[in-house]
Design a protein around this motif. Structure first.
Motif, PDB file in Angstrom:
ATOM      1  N   VAL A   1      31.987  11.157  26.837  1.00  0.00           N
ATOM      2  CA  VAL A   1      32.592  10.016  26.782  1.00  0.00           C
ATOM      3  C   VAL A   1      32.946  10.603  28.480  1.00  0.00           C
ATOM      4  O   VAL A   1      33.409   9.725  29.379  1.00  0.00           O
ATOM      5  CB  VAL A   1      34.469  10.434  26.038  1.00  0.00           C
ATOM      6  N   THR A   2      33.346  12.078  28.869  1.00  0.00           N
ATOM      7  CA  THR A   2      33.812  12.573  30.140  1.00  0.00           C
ATOM      8  C   THR A   2      33.365  12.209  31.064  1.00  0.00           C
ATOM      9  O   THR A   2      33.356  11.654  31.780  1.00  0.00           O
ATOM     10  CB  THR A   2      34.434  13.691  29.279  1.00  0.00           C
ATOM     11  N   ILE A   3      31.865  12.806  30.249  1.00  0.00           N
ATOM     12  CA  ILE A   3      30.877  12.635  31.177  1.00  0.00           C
ATOM     13  C   ILE A   3      30.217  10.692  31.781  1.00  0.00           C
ATOM     14  O   ILE A   3      30.599  10.783  33.367  1.00  0.00           O
ATOM     15  CB  ILE A   3      29.579  13.455  31.177  1.00  0.00           C
ATOM     16  N   GLY A   4      30.403  10.404  31.056  1.00  0.00           N
ATOM     17  CA  GLY A   4      29.676   8.712  31.536  1.00  0.00           C
ATOM     18  C   GLY A   4      30.746   8.395  31.834  1.00  0.00           C
ATOM     19  O   GLY A   4      30.591   7.387  32.706  1.00  0.00           O
ATOM     20  N   LEU A   5      32.190   8.897  31.979  1.00  0.00           N
ATOM     21  CA  LEU A   5      33.498   7.801  32.191  1.00  0.00           C
ATOM     22  C   LEU A   5      33.432   8.522  33.830  1.00  0.00           C
ATOM     23  O   LEU A   5      33.333   7.601  34.547  1.00  0.00           O
ATOM     24  CB  LEU A   5      34.651   8.472  31.441  1.00  0.00           C
ATOM     25  N   PHE A   6      33.628   9.482  34.021  1.00  0.00           N
ATOM     26  CA  PHE A   6      33.890  10.204  34.892  1.00  0.00           C
ATOM     27  C   PHE A   6      32.694   9.820  36.239  1.00  0.00           C
ATOM     28  O   PHE A   6      33.332   9.123  37.086  1.00  0.00           O
ATOM     29  CB  PHE A   6      34.336  11.705  34.767  1.00  0.00           C
ATOM     30  N   PHE A   7      31.803  10.233  35.819  1.00  0.00           N
ATOM     31  CA  PHE A   7      30.514   9.640  36.481  1.00  0.00           C
ATOM     32  C   PHE A   7      30.225   8.251  36.756  1.00  0.00           C
ATOM     33  O   PHE A   7      29.652   8.473  37.866  1.00  0.00           O
ATOM     34  CB  PHE A   7      29.207  10.842  36.164  1.00  0.00           C
ATOM     35  N   GLY A   8      30.804   7.359  35.706  1.00  0.00           N
ATOM     36  CA  GLY A   8      29.693   6.185  36.078  1.00  0.00           C
ATOM     37  C   GLY A   8      30.727   5.089  36.625  1.00  0.00           C
ATOM     38  O   GLY A   8      30.622   4.227  36.722  1.00  0.00           O
ATOM     39  N   LEU A   9      32.379   6.166  36.432  1.00  0.00           N
ATOM     40  CA  LEU A   9      33.470   5.787  37.147  1.00  0.00           C
ATOM     41  C   LEU A   9      33.546   4.965  38.551  1.00  0.00           C
ATOM     42  O   LEU A   9      33.798   3.620  39.008  1.00  0.00           O
ATOM     43  CB  LEU A   9      35.015   6.048  37.141  1.00  0.00           C
ATOM     44  N   TYR A  10      33.352   5.446  39.182  1.00  0.00           N
ATOM     45  CA  TYR A  10      32.153   5.192  41.162  1.00  0.00           C
ATOM     46  C   TYR A  10      32.257   4.519  40.659  1.00  0.00           C
ATOM     47  O   TYR A  10      31.872   3.187  41.690  1.00  0.00           O
ATOM     48  CB  TYR A  10      33.096   7.071  41.664  1.00  0.00           C
ATOM     49  N   PRO A  11      30.717   4.264  41.306  1.00  0.00           N
ATOM     50  CA  PRO A  11      29.727   3.774  40.971  1.00  0.00           C
ATOM     51  C   PRO A  11      30.348   1.791  40.353  1.00  0.00           C
ATOM     52  O   PRO A  11      30.075   0.921  40.494  1.00  0.00           O
ATOM     53  CB  PRO A  11      28.302   4.027  40.254  1.00  0.00           C
ATOM     54  N   ALA A  12      30.732   1.981  39.312  1.00  0.00           N
ATOM     55  CA  ALA A  12      31.195   0.824  38.347  1.00  0.00           C
ATOM     56  C   ALA A  12      31.681   0.337  39.213  1.00  0.00           C
ATOM     57  O   ALA A  12      32.352  -1.249  38.725  1.00  0.00           O
ATOM     58  CB  ALA A  12      31.779   1.336  36.918  1.00  0.00           C
ATOM     59  N   SER A  13      32.883   0.861  39.425  1.00  0.00           N
ATOM     60  CA  SER A  13      34.244   0.463  40.421  1.00  0.00           C
ATOM     61  C   SER A  13      33.860  -0.197  42.116  1.00  0.00           C
ATOM     62  O   SER A  13      34.234  -1.439  42.388  1.00  0.00           O
ATOM     63  CB  SER A  13      35.315   1.330  40.557  1.00  0.00           C
ATOM     64  N   LYS A  14      32.521   0.735  42.775  1.00  0.00           N
ATOM     65  CA  LYS A  14      32.377   0.272  43.249  1.00  0.00           C
ATOM     66  C   LYS A  14      31.394  -1.985  43.378  1.00  0.00           C
ATOM     67  O   LYS A  14      31.596  -2.383  44.224  1.00  0.00           O
ATOM     68  CB  LYS A  14      30.937   1.330  43.511  1.00  0.00           C
ATOM     69  N   ALA A  15      31.066  -1.352  41.684  1.00  0.00           N
ATOM     70  CA  ALA A  15      30.556  -3.078  41.282  1.00  0.00           C
ATOM     71  C   ALA A  15      31.238  -4.125  41.063  1.00  0.00           C
ATOM     72  O   ALA A  15      30.927  -5.134  41.747  1.00  0.00           O
ATOM     73  CB  ALA A  15      29.518  -2.628  40.229  1.00  0.00           C
TER      74      ALA A  15
END
Lengths: 411, 225
Positions: free
Chosen positions: A385-399
């Protein structure tokens, strides 16, 4: 604004689809996470297993037993050795004094040891440990004779050549005969066997059944008085161990005639000291290896972030289409977060499976009971959860923040 | 009134220079109108199309769509309006390449939370309307250009939007297939839909009832036919 069920399931559909079409890329990306999870879970489990193993083994020494010895159990430096090497031996006078005056000890017994060849008829065993002690040994070692009996105070005082043999000696030297009542030759002297001790197993690699117990008075008569004794004592009550240590120190200082301000010329030891040394060793190991695991996880996380950024760029147009058709920011954000969580969960699940395999292998190949415990697995889920959220947040927010007009124009 | 534009201005800043893509547009459209927007490149027709499609907001002026003032809405509010009120048909189709026709048509319904069974029913209905009942499970790359654009039209219809906004819908099609698509728009118009087509082809514009010609960000001519 709430995300509807259909939007959520679309998010999962997209993520699954994206991972299926980029299978190799997904697997490579999860490698970092996988290694991190394996390193961390295996290390935690091995250390936990080692703790169980070591404390189990050390408990054979007796948690509440106190040992008075000539030298400290752990000598940490050459200087320390120089300081302690001239100490006087502990002899039977000290033991007798303590036995007489110690009020907090339930039992006091001396122990002195040597190695000798033991022989019965034509068979012999070399380098068997010969202990000189008293009947108090049974209480202090929590071990009783399986057959026959232990020697008694009278036999000890009259210095009879009697002995109790360890399980292994009975097993190897008296295969087809009952050893009780038979004789055994220790070095050049012949002893009468009174009993066989119960099987006690191993302390780490050291067999506790490969020995012969004789009265310490006989030991000194047979093998000389030049060896230092070790005095063992057990407190009348486990809560009085510290008081017993103080009392033993005081009694030793008195018999030695030490003045106030003079240093002890003996040591009071306890099993917990060994446990402390062990704990200090594993603490360093723990920090170093958890550090390595964390770095692997961090690198894995950055890998996910990188691949998600690629994925966002690749699908700019798709994002534009979805936005034009009414997908809100949160929905796009969710879509990409689900994808990064998927990638990291694949890494964590594979990592946990490999860890369980490794743990089973270690368990079978060594005496260390390594198990992946529930909370370690839970930790794995936490990592996902932590890694997926933390490292996925920036690309997802960019999208999610892409301008639909520009995204639709993207080639 | 379905669409009301009041003095719409759209400016872009390129460095220190300000470009007036739209320099004050007033426009009213009724329900069930069939309008073509024409103009040379640089006339502002793309900008107008983006504003009408609620993909962008004006710098000045007011835009009322179905009596809602959309000129100052947030991104997410605009997304909701687009989902409910606008059906897009693009020159290059803009279908999701890895999804079936059916799923492509279902997309707008996914984003307004229509339940799955209802979604499928509506999407099938829309695909049947454009004559693709036998191509529901094909992916875009398994379809011809004309068929792709039909999928896009079905997708634009499926939500029953206030307006269908088509940007050069025949631009990537040969003349015959283009005509077929234009016939499709004619049918939709006959069935009561409001249609806006942005084009630079006279013969395409001739299908409409009203041609609005832009030049330099202003309405140059607005003629009913």
């Amino acid at each position: 604004m709430i995300i509807s069920l259909s939007e959520l399931s679309e998010g999962f559909r997209i993520a699954l689809h994206a991972l299926k079409t980029n299978r190799l890329r997904t697997i490579l990306t999860t490698l970092g996470i996988l290694i991190g999870v394996v390193v961390i879970t295996v290390i935690i489990s091995v250390i936990q297993g080692m703790n169980t193993y070591v404390s189990g083994e050390l408990s054979a020494i007796g948690t509440d037993n106190v040992f008075v010895t000539q030298y400290p159990w752990m000598i940490n430096s050459w200087e320390e050795w120089l300081r302690v090497r001239g100490r006087p031996k502990i002899d039977s006078k000290h033991f007798e004094f303590i036995q007489e005056y110690a009020t907090l000890a339930e039992v006091v017994a001396p122990e002195v040891a040597t190695r000798r060849t033991v022989k019965y008829r034509n068979e012999d065993l070399t380098r068997v440990i010969i202990y000189g002690t008293t009947p108090g040994y049974m209480v202090l070692s929590d071990a009783m004779p399986e057959f026959g009996r232990f020697f008694n105070d009278s036999e000890m005082q009259h210095r009879r050549n009697v002995c109790v043999i360890g399980w292994e000696i009975a097993d190897k030297l008296y295969k087809d005969v009952d050893p009780i009542g038979k004789r055994i030759k220790i070095g050049s002297q012949s002893f009468f066997i009174l009993g066989v001790m119960e099987e006690r197993g191993q302390l780490f690699d050291f067999s506790m059944d490969n020995n012969v117990l004789i009265p310490y008075t006989v030991f000194q008569k047979a093998f000389g008085k030049h060896r230092s004794l070790e005095i063992q004592a057990k407190a009348v009550n486990p809560e009085l161990v510290e008081e017993l240590k103080d009392e033993l120190e005081e009694l030793m200082r008195r018999t030695r005639g030490l003045k106030v301000g003079q240093e002890n010329d003996f040591n009071i030891n306890q099993q917990s000291q060994l446990m402390d040394v062990y704990n200090n060793l594993t603490k360093v190991l723990w920090i170093v290896l958890i550090g390595i695991g964390s770095i692997a996880l961090l690198v894995g996380g950055i890998g996910i972030m990188n691949i998600m950024l690629v994925s966002v760029t690749e699908r700019t147009r798709e994002i534009g289409i979805r936005k034009a058709l009414g997908a809100k920011r949160k929905v796009i954000l969710l879509q990409f977060l689900v994808e990064s969580m998927f990638i990291s969960s694949i890494g964590v699940i594979l990592g946990l499976l490999i860890s369980i395999g490794l743990a089973t292998a270690i368990k079978q190949a060594s005496p260390i009971p390594v198990d992946i415990s529930g909370w370690v697995a839970l930790l794995g889920v936490g990592f996902t959860v932590t890694i997926g959220l933390f490292f996925g947040l920036y690309p997802a927010s960019k999208a999610s923040k892409l301008d639909p007009i520009e995204a639709l124009r993207y080639e | 009134m379905m669409i009301e534009l009041k003095n719409i201005v759209k400016e872009y800043h390129l460095g220190l220079e300000t470009v007036h893509a739209l320099a004050g547009i007033d426009l009213n459209l009724d329900k069930n109108e069939y309008v073509a927007i024409m103009g040379p490149s640089g006339s502002g027709k793309s900008t107008l199309m983006n504003l009408l499609g609620c993909l962008d907001t004006p710098s000045e002026g007011e835009y009322h769509l179905n009596s809602q003032n959309v000129s100052e809405m947030s991104d997410d509010e605009l997304a909701e309006i687009r989902n409910r009120e606008i059906g897009f048909v693009f020159q290059n189709f803009n279908l999701l390449p890895r999804a079936s026709s059916l799923h492509n048509v279902e997309l707008p319904l996914i984003y307004n939370g229509t339940p799955a069974s209802k979604r499928k029913e509506l999407a099938e209905e829309a695909l049947t309307k454009v004559g693709l009942s036998d191509r529901m499970h094909h992916r875009p790359n398994e379809l011809s250009g004309g068929q792709r654009q039909r999928v896009a039209v079905a997708r634009a219809l499926v939500n029953n939007p206030a307006i269908i906004l088509a940007d050069e819908p025949t631009g990537n099609l040969d003349t015959r297939t283009g005509d077929e698509i234009m016939d499709l728009f004619e049918d939709l118009h006959d069935n009561g839909n409001t249609i806006i087509i942005v084009t630079h082809e006279e013969y395409i514009a001739e299908h409409s009832d009203r041609i609005i010609r832009l030049r330099d960000g202003r309405v140059e001519r607005d003629e009913a036919r």
